[in-house]
Design a protein around this motif. Structure first.
Motif, PDB file in Angstrom:
ATOM      1  N   LEU A   1      14.505 -16.623  -0.116  1.00 41.23           N
ATOM      2  CA  LEU A   1      15.745 -16.493  -0.876  1.00 41.23           C
ATOM      3  C   LEU A   1      16.676 -17.667  -0.564  1.00 41.23           C
ATOM      4  O   LEU A   1      16.918 -17.984   0.609  1.00 41.23           O
ATOM      5  CB  LEU A   1      16.459 -15.184  -0.530  1.00 41.23           C
ATOM      6  N   GLN A   2      17.191 -18.286  -1.614  1.00 38.96           N
ATOM      7  CA  GLN A   2      18.160 -19.373  -1.454  1.00 38.96           C
ATOM      8  C   GLN A   2      19.537 -18.851  -1.836  1.00 38.96           C
ATOM      9  O   GLN A   2      19.736 -18.319  -2.935  1.00 38.96           O
ATOM     10  CB  GLN A   2      17.792 -20.577  -2.326  1.00 38.96           C
ATOM     11  N   VAL A   3      20.497 -19.000  -0.922  1.00 37.58           N
ATOM     12  CA  VAL A   3      21.819 -18.407  -1.084  1.00 37.58           C
ATOM     13  C   VAL A   3      22.786 -19.415  -1.697  1.00 37.58           C
ATOM     14  O   VAL A   3      23.001 -20.497  -1.148  1.00 37.58           O
ATOM     15  CB  VAL A   3      22.370 -17.923   0.272  1.00 37.58           C
ATOM     16  N   ASN A   4      23.371 -19.025  -2.842  1.00 38.52           N
ATOM     17  CA  ASN A   4      24.396 -19.843  -3.499  1.00 38.52           C
ATOM     18  C   ASN A   4      23.959 -21.299  -3.657  1.00 38.52           C
ATOM     19  O   ASN A   4      24.742 -22.230  -3.474  1.00 38.52           O
ATOM     20  CB  ASN A   4      25.715 -19.768  -2.720  1.00 38.52           C
ATOM     21  N   ASN A   5      22.679 -21.484  -4.006  1.00 36.81           N
ATOM     22  CA  ASN A   5      22.103 -22.817  -4.228  1.00 36.81           C
ATOM     23  C   ASN A   5      22.156 -23.706  -2.987  1.00 36.81           C
ATOM     24  O   ASN A   5      22.113 -24.928  -3.083  1.00 36.81           O
ATOM     25  CB  ASN A   5      22.811 -23.533  -5.390  1.00 36.81           C
ATOM     26  N   LYS A   6      22.221 -23.089  -1.785  1.00 34.67           N
ATOM     27  CA  LYS A   6      22.322 -23.878  -0.560  1.00 34.67           C
ATOM     28  C   LYS A   6      21.288 -23.405   0.464  1.00 34.67           C
ATOM     29  O   LYS A   6      20.131 -23.791   0.394  1.00 34.67           O
ATOM     30  CB  LYS A   6      23.752 -23.776   0.006  1.00 34.67           C
ATOM     31  N   GLU A   7      21.710 -22.591   1.411  1.00 36.13           N
ATOM     32  CA  GLU A   7      20.873 -22.196   2.540  1.00 36.13           C
ATOM     33  C   GLU A   7      19.690 -21.336   2.088  1.00 36.13           C
ATOM     34  O   GLU A   7      19.832 -20.469   1.224  1.00 36.13           O
ATOM     35  CB  GLU A   7      21.727 -21.431   3.558  1.00 36.13           C
ATOM     36  N   VAL A   8      18.517 -21.588   2.697  1.00 37.51           N
ATOM     37  CA  VAL A   8      17.300 -20.848   2.363  1.00 37.51           C
ATOM     38  C   VAL A   8      16.927 -19.923   3.529  1.00 37.51           C
ATOM     39  O   VAL A   8      16.955 -20.329   4.692  1.00 37.51           O
ATOM     40  CB  VAL A   8      16.136 -21.809   2.061  1.00 37.51           C
ATOM     41  N   PHE A   9      16.586 -18.669   3.201  1.00 38.67           N
ATOM     42  CA  PHE A   9      16.164 -17.686   4.192  1.00 38.67           C
ATOM     43  C   PHE A   9      14.725 -17.266   3.899  1.00 38.67           C
ATOM     44  O   PHE A   9      14.398 -16.881   2.769  1.00 38.67           O
ATOM     45  CB  PHE A   9      17.076 -16.452   4.154  1.00 38.67           C
ATOM     46  N   ASN A  10      13.871 -17.326   4.923  1.00 40.02           N
ATOM     47  CA  ASN A  10      12.506 -16.815   4.833  1.00 40.02           C
ATOM     48  C   ASN A  10      12.499 -15.388   5.369  1.00 40.02           C
ATOM     49  O   ASN A  10      12.949 -15.152   6.497  1.00 40.02           O
ATOM     50  CB  ASN A  10      11.549 -17.681   5.647  1.00 40.02           C
ATOM     51  N   CYS A  11      12.006 -14.455   4.592  1.00 45.47           N
ATOM     52  CA  CYS A  11      12.059 -13.042   4.976  1.00 45.47           C
ATOM     53  C   CYS A  11      10.661 -12.440   5.063  1.00 45.47           C
ATOM     54  O   CYS A  11       9.851 -12.591   4.141  1.00 45.47           O
ATOM     55  CB  CYS A  11      12.885 -12.239   3.963  1.00 45.47           C
ATOM     56  N   LYS A  12      10.399 -11.779   6.169  1.00 42.57           N
ATOM     57  CA  LYS A  12       9.179 -10.992   6.337  1.00 42.57           C
ATOM     58  C   LYS A  12       9.570  -9.522   6.248  1.00 42.57           C
ATOM     59  O   LYS A  12      10.446  -9.054   6.975  1.00 42.57           O
ATOM     60  CB  LYS A  12       8.534 -11.277   7.687  1.00 42.57           C
ATOM     61  N   LEU A  13       8.921  -8.797   5.344  1.00 40.34           N
ATOM     62  CA  LEU A  13       9.240  -7.389   5.132  1.00 40.34           C
ATOM     63  C   LEU A  13       8.064  -6.520   5.590  1.00 40.34           C
ATOM     64  O   LEU A  13       6.911  -6.809   5.253  1.00 40.34           O
ATOM     65  CB  LEU A  13       9.528  -7.104   3.652  1.00 40.34           C
ATOM     66  N   LYS A  14       8.387  -5.485   6.325  1.00 44.94           N
ATOM     67  CA  LYS A  14       7.362  -4.542   6.776  1.00 44.94           C
ATOM     68  C   LYS A  14       7.833  -3.135   6.462  1.00 44.94           C
ATOM     69  O   LYS A  14       8.988  -2.790   6.709  1.00 44.94           O
ATOM     70  CB  LYS A  14       7.096  -4.694   8.272  1.00 44.94           C
ATOM     71  N   LYS A  15       6.922  -2.327   5.887  1.00 46.68           N
ATOM     72  CA  LYS A  15       7.277  -0.940   5.531  1.00 46.68           C
ATOM     73  C   LYS A  15       6.180  -0.009   5.994  1.00 46.68           C
ATOM     74  O   LYS A  15       5.004  -0.198   5.688  1.00 46.68           O
ATOM     75  CB  LYS A  15       7.454  -0.798   4.011  1.00 46.68           C
ATOM     76  N   ILE A  16       6.587   0.982   6.769  1.00 45.63           N
ATOM     77  CA  ILE A  16       5.705   2.072   7.181  1.00 45.63           C
ATOM     78  C   ILE A  16       6.233   3.340   6.525  1.00 45.63           C
ATOM     79  O   ILE A  16       7.440   3.601   6.575  1.00 45.63           O
ATOM     80  CB  ILE A  16       5.691   2.228   8.712  1.00 45.63           C
ATOM     81  N   PRO A  17       5.387   4.111   5.854  1.00 45.18           N
ATOM     82  CA  PRO A  17       5.862   5.334   5.186  1.00 45.18           C
ATOM     83  C   PRO A  17       6.712   6.206   6.103  1.00 45.18           C
ATOM     84  O   PRO A  17       6.432   6.338   7.290  1.00 45.18           O
ATOM     85  CB  PRO A  17       4.560   6.031   4.780  1.00 45.18           C
TER      86      PRO A  17
ATOM     87  N   ARG B   1       0.850  -1.191   0.000  1.00 45.45           N
ATOM     88  CA  ARG B   1       0.000   0.000   0.000  1.00 45.45           C
ATOM     89  C   ARG B   1       0.878   1.231   0.000  1.00 45.45           C
ATOM     90  O   ARG B   1       1.999   1.214   0.514  1.00 45.45           O
ATOM     91  CB  ARG B   1      -0.912   0.022   1.249  1.00 45.45           C
ATOM     92  N   ASN B   2       0.338   2.310  -0.588  1.00 43.10           N
ATOM     93  CA  ASN B   2       1.080   3.569  -0.620  1.00 43.10           C
ATOM     94  C   ASN B   2       1.004   4.303   0.709  1.00 43.10           C
ATOM     95  O   ASN B   2       1.762   5.232   0.956  1.00 43.10           O
ATOM     96  CB  ASN B   2       0.547   4.474  -1.731  1.00 43.10           C
ATOM     97  N   SER B   3       0.081   3.936   1.564  1.00 43.72           N
ATOM     98  CA  SER B   3      -0.049   4.557   2.874  1.00 43.72           C
ATOM     99  C   SER B   3      -0.328   3.468   3.892  1.00 43.72           C
ATOM    100  O   SER B   3      -0.879   2.418   3.577  1.00 43.72           O
ATOM    101  CB  SER B   3      -1.182   5.589   2.878  1.00 43.72           C
ATOM    102  N   GLY B   4       0.046   3.705   5.137  1.00 44.98           N
ATOM    103  CA  GLY B   4      -0.154   2.704   6.165  1.00 44.98           C
ATOM    104  C   GLY B   4       0.926   1.633   6.113  1.00 44.98           C
ATOM    105  O   GLY B   4       1.889   1.709   5.368  1.00 44.98           O
ATOM    106  N   GLU B   5       0.761   0.613   6.925  1.00 39.23           N
ATOM    107  CA  GLU B   5       1.754  -0.449   7.035  1.00 39.23           C
ATOM    108  C   GLU B   5       1.568  -1.493   5.941  1.00 39.23           C
ATOM    109  O   GLU B   5       0.468  -1.965   5.692  1.00 39.23           O
ATOM    110  CB  GLU B   5       1.628  -1.112   8.405  1.00 39.23           C
ATOM    111  N   SER B   6       2.650  -1.858   5.265  1.00 38.14           N
ATOM    112  CA  SER B   6       2.634  -2.903   4.248  1.00 38.14           C
ATOM    113  C   SER B   6       3.476  -4.073   4.734  1.00 38.14           C
ATOM    114  O   SER B   6       4.572  -3.879   5.261  1.00 38.14           O
ATOM    115  CB  SER B   6       3.203  -2.392   2.928  1.00 38.14           C
ATOM    116  N   VAL B   7       2.983  -5.276   4.552  1.00 38.11           N
ATOM    117  CA  VAL B   7       3.706  -6.475   4.953  1.00 38.11           C
ATOM    118  C   VAL B   7       3.667  -7.477   3.811  1.00 38.11           C
ATOM    119  O   VAL B   7       2.616  -7.703   3.213  1.00 38.11           O
ATOM    120  CB  VAL B   7       3.093  -7.112   6.221  1.00 38.11           C
ATOM    121  N   TRP B   8       4.800  -8.070   3.486  1.00 36.89           N
ATOM    122  CA  TRP B   8       4.839  -9.129   2.489  1.00 36.89           C
ATOM    123  C   TRP B   8       6.029 -10.043   2.793  1.00 36.89           C
ATOM    124  O   TRP B   8       6.817  -9.774   3.707  1.00 36.89           O
ATOM    125  CB  TRP B   8       4.887  -8.587   1.066  1.00 36.89           C
ATOM    126  N   TYR B   9       6.141 -11.121   2.045  1.00 36.52           N
ATOM    127  CA  TYR B   9       7.115 -12.168   2.353  1.00 36.52           C
ATOM    128  C   TYR B   9       7.891 -12.552   1.094  1.00 36.52           C
ATOM    129  O   TYR B   9       7.381 -12.454  -0.020  1.00 36.52           O
ATOM    130  CB  TYR B   9       6.411 -13.415   2.908  1.00 36.52           C
TER     131      TYR B   9
END
Length: 657
Positions: free
Chosen positions: A497-513, A486-494
């Motif tokens: 990412l797999q690093v160098n074809n090995k370890e996997v990282f789950n990422c939660k992203l949150k953005k407040i304007p 969203r352009n305003s308010g809190e945005s959350v998405w997921y």
């Protein structure tokens, strides 16, 4: 000579082309089908396709190279190093075709290329040699008897060739027969001859080599020594000049022996006499390289003498204008070899396209580079990409400069050994000048500080930045707008990412304007990160009040990212909601291009972390692909005999806690 054909590729071809241009020569490059966009092809005045990707059909095809030289009316051929550089038959064929071979005579190449003949000639010249056996009788029983007479441990070596092929260290008698048979088979495959020599193994020795230069009039000088003790799998990694453990008296002795060795065989051109220096100060002849060495830049940096230019001048018949007392080295130089390889995975060679590269330019820094953006790094050739060289008023200044230069070296695409080189240069043993030939091997086996820091510190700042980079494109392209944005308010998405074809990282992203991004990585650390600016591939960001920068390339399914401390190649496993994140399986991808020789799992099979999934054969080696997590096999995308490229999906696992 007016026109010179360079019968090589990569950084050495670039190096020779540049030196030839500075002396006013026209240059011709040769290339294989996969090298049509290579840097040496672009720099030469002319270029000729000589064959397919396999080196046997291109860079080792002597008749095709000589035909190319005739086609463009070249006068001389410079072989560089590797490929045909030490092939006496090729040197002879050049002469018979009326071409100047920029190197020694075929006779000298033949004599020094055969380790058995080389040792015999050196002994005759009074050069000290390692105790061993180099006789004609190659029966297994004879070799076993000779080994026991020499005394274990011993090295078994192929009489022809080099590069560690056909070389075995034997420390116990029960493993001797198997090692001899394996060395014979490898020598036959690599060099077409299974003859072996045996040498007493000198533990904790130093690999010291002396550069010589000889003209056609019989004048021979040496240009000091290089210490090449830092090696992995008998391949040099870091070299320096002068050696930190050699005094003036020993330097003079080794130099005089090297000159005597060169004169004994009537050597002409640039060559190297290699010695093994024992802990007690004794030194022994190892072999002679009848060509330019990879590490020649450190000698050039400390002496100011351009070896390639002198090769060309000597080939023209010019006399050396240098006397021995004219060679003065007052500085110190160190070189590091940048390879496309994963140091964490037993130096597994890496392939793929160079997306972006940038090399430092600064006082005391030299970069001999063989790649450019868009060039494919294939599995057909040696994975060396460039050499980074530093010079200083003393060893410590050169070391610091080289560390800085490596950190400024950015290459997005195939994984490189850059960080491993930095760790080696920072290790206390190297700082103290005490690194011997077994240094890397011993420290890796002991899981030393070098390996631990390289292996266990994936930078969460870079993971967070990569996660954010997947959204920057989203904001500028409506078709990829994520749920929850969203352009305003809190945005959350997921994202995942797999690093160098090995370890996997789950990422939660949150953005407040008007506030920094908040990225939670695998439900553990939360990073607050603010993007300051994005200038093409260069991203400036702020974290914990400190502004940092990194280079990124973002593609539909991949993110390539590099900072001064780490390089990551990430696969985007796209998810948009928390529920999708929980449902996504763990992907097992190919770490290298090659042929699948075996698939070791079936659909619905339960596997534990570390279990074998498949075996990929590449560069004449078998690479075991292991399960990164415990789980169940949900999907198999490959079959035995299939060719795969690095990063290709092999298997999907349903992760089980």
């Amino acid at each position: 000579m007016n026109k010179i054909l360079v019968a090589n590729r990569g950084e050495i071809a670039v190096r020779i082309i540049n030196a030839a241009h500075q002396l006013g020569y026209q240059t011709v490059a040769v290339y294989s089908e996969v090298d049509q966009n290579a840097l040496h092809v672009k720099l030469a005045d002319q270029a000729i396709l000589i064959g397919k990707a396999n080196s046997s059909e291109s860079y080792l095809n002597s008749s095709a190279i000589i035909q190319a030289a005739k086609q463009v009316q070249a006068d001389g051929i410079h072989p560089g190093y590797g490929f045909l550089a030490e092939n006496a038959d090729f040197a002879q064929a050049c002469q018979e075709a009326g071409l100047i071979f920029i190197g020694p005579s075929p006779e000298a190449i033949h004599m020094m290329g055969n380790k058995a003949l080389a040792k015999s000639s050196m002994k005759a010249a009074g050069v000290p040699c390692i105790p061993g056996y180099s006789g004609e009788d190659q029966q297994l029983t004879t070799l076993q008897q000779q080994a026991q007479m020499i005394g274990l441990p011993i090295y078994i070596k192929a009489a022809l060739g080099g590069g560690g092929r056909g070389m075995r260290l034997v420390q116990s008698i029960d493993k001797l027969a198997a090692a001899i048979e394996a060395a014979q088979a490898e020598a036959q495959s690599a060099f077409g001859n299974n003859r072996l020599i045996l040498e007493k193994a000198i533990t904790n020795g130093r690999h010291i080599e002396v550069q010589i230069l000889a003209d056609q009039q019989g004048h021979t000088i040496h240009l000091g020594e290089r210490d090449c003790s830092l090696q992995r799998r008998h391949q040099k990694v870091i070299e320096e000049s002068p050696s930190p453990i050699i005094d003036e008296l020993l330097r003079q002795q080794m130099g005089e022996v090297a000159v005597a060795a060169g004169k004994a065989i009537g050597y002409v051109g640039a060559g190297t006499i290699e010695f093994l220096l024992a802990e007690n100060g004794s030194f022994y002849f190892l072999e002679m390289n009848t060509r330019l060495q990879v590490e020649h830049p450190v000698t050039e940096m400390v002496t100011g003498i351009d070896l390639v230019k002198w090769q060309l001048k000597i080939a023209e018949g010019e006399s050396l204008s240098l006397l021995q007392h004219d060679v003065i080295a007052t500085q110190h130089s160190i070189e590091a070899r940048l390879y496309a390889e994963d140091a964490v995975q037993q130096f597994l060679p890496q392939t793929g396209k160079v997306k972006f590269c940038q090399f430092p330019e600064a006082e005391g820094i030299r970069c001999d580079v063989g790649v450019n953006p868009g060039q494919m790094i294939s599995s057909y050739y040696d994975p060396m990409l460039a050499k980074i060289i530093a010079v200083g008023d003393n060893r410590e200044q050169a070391r610091r400069r080289l560390i800085w230069a490596l950190k400024q070296t950015i290459l997005l695409g195939p994984t490189t050994n850059r960080q491993f080189l930095v760790e080696l240069l920072q290790s206390p043993i190297f700082v103290a000048g005490k690194a011997h030939c077994q240094f890397i091997e011993q420290y890796l086996a002991e899981k030393s500080e070098i390996t631990k820091r390289t292996e266990n510190t994936t930078n969460n700042q870079l993971i967070a930045l990569a996660a954010i980079s997947t959204t920057v494109l989203v904001k500028n392209n409506e078709r990829y707008r994520r749920q929850g944005w969203r352009n305003s308010g809190e945005s959350v998405w997921y994202c995942r990412l797999q690093v160098n074809n090995k370890e996997v990282f789950n990422c939660k992203l949150k953005k407040i304007p008007q506030q920094p991004y908040q990225i939670t990585i695998s439900n553990q650390e939360t990073v607050d990160l603010e993007i300051i600016s994005v200038e093409k591939h260069l991203w400036h960001y702020k974290i914990n009040g400190v502004t940092e920068h990194a280079y990124l390339i973002v593609e539909q399914d991949r993110v390539y990212i590099a900072s001064q401390t780490q390089q990551l190649n990430l696969t985007k496993l796209r998810v948009e909601t928390k529920e999708q994140l929980q449902q996504v399986s763990s992907r097992v991808s190919a770490p290298i291009s090659g042929c699948v020789s075996k698939v070791l799992v079936e659909i619905n099979q339960a596997v534990k972390k570390g279990d074998k999934i498949a075996i990929i054969e590449a560069m004449k080696m078998e690479h075991v692909i292991a399960a990164p997590v415990s789980g169940r096999v949900m999907q198999i995308y490959i079959k035995s005999g299939q060719q795969v490229s690095a990063g290709l999906k092999l298997v999907d696992l349903q992760k089980q806690e």
